[in-house]
Each structure stands twice: as structure tokens, then as C-alpha cells.
Design a protein around this motif. Structure first.
Motif, short mmCIF file in Angstrom:
data_model
loop_
_atom_site.label_atom_id
_atom_site.label_comp_id
_atom_site.label_asym_id
_atom_site.label_seq_id
_atom_site.Cartn_x
_atom_site.Cartn_y
_atom_site.Cartn_z
N ALA A 125 0.23 4.52 8.91
CA ALA A 125 0.96 4.44 7.70
C ALA A 125 0.77 5.55 6.62
CB ALA A 125 0.95 3.16 6.99
N THR A 126 -0.85 5.44 6.46
CA THR A 126 -1.32 6.72 5.54
C THR A 126 -0.70 7.96 5.85
OG1 THR A 126 -3.15 5.10 5.12
CG2 THR A 126 -3.27 7.57 4.52
N ASN A 127 -0.93 8.43 7.02
CA ASN A 127 -0.57 9.60 7.57
C ASN A 127 0.98 9.77 7.19
OD1 ASN A 127 -3.12 10.33 8.39
ND2 ASN A 127 -2.61 9.69 10.26
N LEU A 128 1.83 8.80 7.31
CA LEU A 128 3.14 9.11 7.41
C LEU A 128 3.65 8.92 5.78
CD1 LEU A 128 4.72 6.22 9.85
CD2 LEU A 128 4.99 8.77 9.86
N ALA A 129 2.90 8.20 4.96
CA ALA A 129 2.91 8.30 3.68
C ALA A 129 2.78 9.95 2.81
CB ALA A 129 2.08 7.58 2.79
N GLU A 177 9.35 0.85 2.47
CA GLU A 177 9.70 -0.30 3.54
C GLU A 177 10.21 0.69 4.61
OE1 GLU A 177 12.86 -2.44 1.56
OE2 GLU A 177 11.30 -3.95 0.87
N ASP A 178 10.87 1.91 4.38
CA ASP A 178 11.38 2.74 5.81
C ASP A 178 10.00 3.25 6.47
OD1 ASP A 178 13.79 2.47 4.91
OD2 ASP A 178 13.90 4.40 3.74
N LEU A 179 8.90 3.56 5.85
CA LEU A 179 7.86 4.14 6.35
C LEU A 179 6.80 2.90 6.99
CD1 LEU A 179 6.29 6.41 3.76
CD2 LEU A 179 7.56 7.02 5.58
N ARG A 180 7.03 1.92 6.65
CA ARG A 180 6.33 0.73 7.18
C ARG A 180 7.25 0.35 8.65
NH1 ARG A 180 9.12 -4.08 7.71
NH2 ARG A 180 9.14 -4.22 5.14
N GLN A 181 8.58 0.61 8.49
CA GLN A 181 9.16 0.28 9.78
C GLN A 181 8.99 1.35 10.86
OE1 GLN A 181 11.09 -2.20 10.61
NE2 GLN A 181 11.99 -3.33 8.90
N GLU A 182 8.73 2.70 10.32
CA GLU A 182 8.48 3.72 11.40
C GLU A 182 7.16 3.40 11.80
OE1 GLU A 182 9.92 5.84 12.56
OE2 GLU A 182 8.37 7.11 13.41
N THR A 183 6.14 2.77 10.79
CA THR A 183 4.77 2.48 11.39
C THR A 183 4.61 1.54 12.63
OG1 THR A 183 3.86 3.09 9.30
CG2 THR A 183 2.45 1.76 10.98
N PHE A 184 5.80 0.72 12.31
CA PHE A 184 5.82 -0.54 13.32
C PHE A 184 6.44 -0.04 14.66
CE2 PHE A 184 3.71 -3.17 10.68
CZ PHE A 184 4.52 -3.97 9.99
N ALA A 185 7.60 0.83 14.41
CA ALA A 185 8.22 1.38 15.87
C ALA A 185 7.09 2.16 16.28
CB ALA A 185 9.28 2.46 15.10
N ARG A 186 6.12 3.22 15.76
CA ARG A 186 5.32 3.81 16.51
C ARG A 186 4.32 2.95 17.36
NH1 ARG A 186 3.94 9.54 13.23
NH2 ARG A 186 6.05 9.87 12.88
N ALA A 187 4.00 1.82 16.62
CA ALA A 187 2.91 0.72 17.16
C ALA A 187 3.59 0.37 18.43
CB ALA A 187 2.78 -0.58 16.34
N TRP A 188 4.93 -0.19 18.41
CA TRP A 188 5.60 -0.71 19.52
C TRP A 188 5.58 0.53 20.69
CZ3 TRP A 188 6.39 -5.30 21.14
CH2 TRP A 188 6.69 -6.23 20.14
N ARG A 230 0.85 -1.27 -0.15
CA ARG A 230 -0.08 -0.09 -0.07
C ARG A 230 0.89 1.23 -0.03
NH1 ARG A 230 -4.55 1.54 4.43
NH2 ARG A 230 -4.95 3.74 3.48
N LEU A 231 1.98 1.24 0.84
CA LEU A 231 2.89 2.40 0.91
C LEU A 231 3.39 2.55 -0.58
CD1 LEU A 231 4.29 1.76 4.56
CD2 LEU A 231 2.76 3.96 3.57
N ARG A 232 3.77 1.59 -1.01
CA ARG A 232 4.54 1.68 -2.47
C ARG A 232 3.65 2.31 -3.33
NH1 ARG A 232 7.55 -3.10 -6.07
NH2 ARG A 232 8.27 -1.70 -7.49
N ARG A 233 2.28 1.78 -3.22
CA ARG A 233 1.41 2.51 -4.30
C ARG A 233 1.30 4.05 -4.02
NH1 ARG A 233 -1.88 -1.93 -3.30
NH2 ARG A 233 -3.29 -0.56 -1.93
N MET A 234 1.47 4.36 -2.74
CA MET A 234 1.53 5.97 -2.56
C MET A 234 2.52 6.83 -2.86
SD MET A 234 -1.10 5.87 1.28
CE MET A 234 -1.13 7.62 0.97
#
Length: 373
Positions: free
Chosen positions: A60-64, A29-40, A17-21
């Protein structure tokens, strides 16, 4: 399901999804990792799985969107502002009228699918239903929307053709299509969304910018100096949706190139650097059409055309058919076999006056006829 299991489950979904955006897998991948870091750090780790998934997708959408704003590639259009175009101007008022007839849930489903660009699987995950149920809800909401949209325009029976452009002047395209009885809606922002759902045909106009080579797996060459990745990602998405719903499609110049790229084909980035240098592809010339093709039926055996391009189809995309060649062998038209009207032409039919074998008028008339059907 544990929190760790949900993160593992969503790794591929979020990355795609992030790649499409954002347009490239590394940033995704960087944004997904940041999403997971914020989730933790601060996510709802003890909540039910649907809540965690929704939180991950929203974050993830807000980061993108922050990334896209930082690049100044496009402005963010929130879902609740989906009734104005990305430039702030009004959209077809029939869209608002048709949406107003739906329930809040039906509007949400349509906005998630068409405005936000979520897949059916992603819609299902956000609503905590399976993909098949999401498909049925989207289909029902879309049918009700289209019925309401048609009723809102009952006093104007002309077919609506959605024109996708970037920075180009829409006036020549609009006049060309209106002369054949179409109503033209121009979209020059970054989203097609519900505009596409309410259209009877799709026209991808020519582009002042080159198709980004990353879209067909190539590095940027020395003569590919100006691109618009956001615009062409939007056009590819619109093309994909139009073809999947059997909507009539015409691609002009770079629109034909994108039709090839969508099917896995590649492009010549600069014709003077290739074997195709004997013919001036920025002027009028004849083309030869293939027997039994839509192009032959519309335009005859050797119509005269006007083209202006320095890029063109190189390797043909899977499932496409070449239906016209220039005298030097360059691909000038291609079609999607089995589709009721899916044609890409390397020339500019909107510039071809009736005196030039009637190419312009006949092409527009055929598209309008397909749209009306």
C-alpha cells in the motif's frame, strides 16, 4: 487467522493510512482495493498473520508513493535516506550523530513513527507487538535519541526552533528569532519527522499559498486559486504532534489558520466577499487583546500589528480561545488553553519592528523563552 479475515481486519487501517499519505479518501480507497487485488494475485496468502500484514502495508505504501510521484506533489524519501532532507540538502548533523548512538531496532522504531508517520498501532502491527508495547518502545527510543541529541549540542545551549515553510524566504524569520537567542532550523520539504523530535519549539510561518478548503470540509471558492495540500498536511501533522507533546507552538498568518483547522474550525476563503471588508488586512492596524490571555501579557491592550492576508478564521475550532480581534471584529489571535505556549497570530510579528509597539521582539522573546524552558 484466515487470509480473508486479515484483509477485513486491515480494511480500515490501510484506508486511514493511505488517506494520510495521498490526501483524499477516494484515492485511498482505490489504492487499498489495488493492494487487496495484488494480495490475492501474488501475496503471501499462506504466511503467518504478521507477515501478511507487513506485506499489505508495504504494498500500500509503494502504491501511494507511486501516486504522489505521478502527481508530482513531492519526491519520495525512503526511510534509509532519512538523514537528508527531501530536497537533497543536509539536515542538522546532530540528528545523524544522535541516531548513531541507538541500536538498529531503536532507529527503526523512530523512523517508522516519525519519518514514515505510522501510528503506534501500525508500528505495533509491523513489529508484531501490541499498541502499548509499541508506545513503550517508541517512548524509550525517543528519550534516548533526545538525550543524545542534547549531548551532541552541549556546546551550544541555545534552544532550537524548527521553522516550517513552503516556498517563502526564511531569512526574515531566522533573523527575527536569532536576535532573541534562538538557533533556527528551517524545513521546507514535506516531512517534519525526526527534525520535530529534536526541536524545542515549532514555528509555522506564513504561506504564499492558501489553505486547501478540503481540509475544513469546503469546496474551493473562486478566489482560492493556489494551494499546497502536501505542505499543509505536513504542517497539520507537525502541529498535532507538537501539541500532543506540549512543545511550544507559534503559528503566523496561515499558521494560525491551520491551528484553527486542526481543531475543526473553518476559514473565510476571501475576506472581500465577507462582512470584513472595511479594514485593509494587508497593512498595519491595531488589534484588541483579551484580558487574562497570553496575547495580552505579551503585547498589552491594543498593540499595532502588520498583516497581509485575504483569508482568516471563520468558525472557531473546538477548545480554542480567541484572544485578539481587529477593529472590524475579525479574529487576529487564538490560543490553546492549558498548553504552556500555543499561540496563533494572523499578523506577521517577524515584520513588526520594535518601533511598532515592540510586538515583533516581544513575541520572539516569549517563544524563545518557552523553548528554552
Amino acid at each position: 487467522m484466515t487470509f480473508e479475515a486479515i484483509l477485513k481486519e486491515q480494511t480500515g487501517v490501510l484506508t486511514r493510512r493511505l488517506r494520510r499519505m495521498v490526501g483524499d479518501v477516494e484515492t485511498a480507497e482505490d489504492l487499498r482495493q489495488e493492494t487487496f487485488a495484488r494480495a490475492w494475485r501474488s501475496g503471501p496468502r499462506d504466511a503467518a498473520a504478521p507477515v501478511v500484514r507487513a506485506w499489505l502495508h508495504r504494498t500500500a505504501t509503494n502504491l501511494a508513493l507511486d501516486e504522489l510521484r505521478r502527481r508530482r506533489r513531492r519526491e519520495h524519501v525512503p526511510l534509509h535516506e532519512g538523514l537528508t532532507d527531501p530536497a537533497g540538502g543536509p539536515r542538522d548533523p546532530r540528528l545523524a550523530e544522535a541516531l548513531a548512538t541507538l541500536t538498529a531496532h531503536q532507529r527503526l522504531v523512530l523512523l517508522l513513527r516519525f519519518e514514515a508517520g505510522l501510528s503506534l498501532r501500525e508500528v505495533g502491527e509491523l513489529l508484531d507487538i501490541n499498541e502499548d508495547a509499541a508506545r513503550k518502545r517508541v517512548a524509550r527510543a525517543r528519550t534516548l535519541f533526545l538525550d543524545a541529541y542534547a549531548a551532541a549540542g552541549a556546546d551550544d545551549p541555545r534552544p532550537t526552533i524548527l521553522l516550517l515553510l513552503g516556498r517563502e524566504d526564511p531569512a526574515p524569520y531566522v533573523a527575527w528569532l536569532e536576535a532573541q537567542g534562538a538557533r533556527v532550523r528551517t524545513l521546507d520539504g514535506t516531512q517534519a519527522g525526526l527534525d520535530l523530535a529534536g526541536a524545542d519549539a515549532l514555528l509555522l510561518g506564513g504561506s504564499e499559498t492558501d489553505v486547501h478548503p478540503s481540509l475544513y470540509g469546503a469546496a474551493i471558492g473562486p478566489h482560492t486559486v493556489e494551494t499546497d495540500l502536501t505542505r499543509h498536511l505536513r504542517d497539520l501533522s507537525a502541529l498535532r504532534h507538537a501539541l500532543s507533546t506540549n512543545l511550544p507552538v507559534l503559528g503566523v498568518c496561515s499558521g494560525a489558520q491551520l491551528l484553527n483547522v486542526l481543531h475543526g474550525g473553518t476559514l473565510h476563503q476571501h475576506l472581500p466577499d465577507s462582512a470584513y471588508s472595511s479594514l485593509d488586512h494587508r497593512d498595519a492596524h491595531d488589534v484588541a487583546t483579551a484580558e487574562g490571555s497570553l496575547t495580552r501579557r505579551l503585547l498589552g491592550t491594543e498593540p499595532g500589528v502588520i498583516s497581509e492576508h485575504h483569508q482568516a478564521v471563520d468558525r472557531l475550532g473546538a477548545g480554542l480561545r480567541v484572544t485578539s480581534l481587529a477593529p472590524d471584529g475579525l479574529v487576529e489571535a487564538l490560543e490553546v488553553p492549558g498548553h504552556r505556549f500555543a499561540l496563533g497570530v494572523q499578523w506577521h510579528p517577524e515584520r513588526c519592528a520594535d518601533g511598532l509597539d515592540g510586538v515583533g521582539a516581544r513575541t520572539a522573546a516569549a517563544l524563545v523563552e518557552a523553548a528554552a524552558a
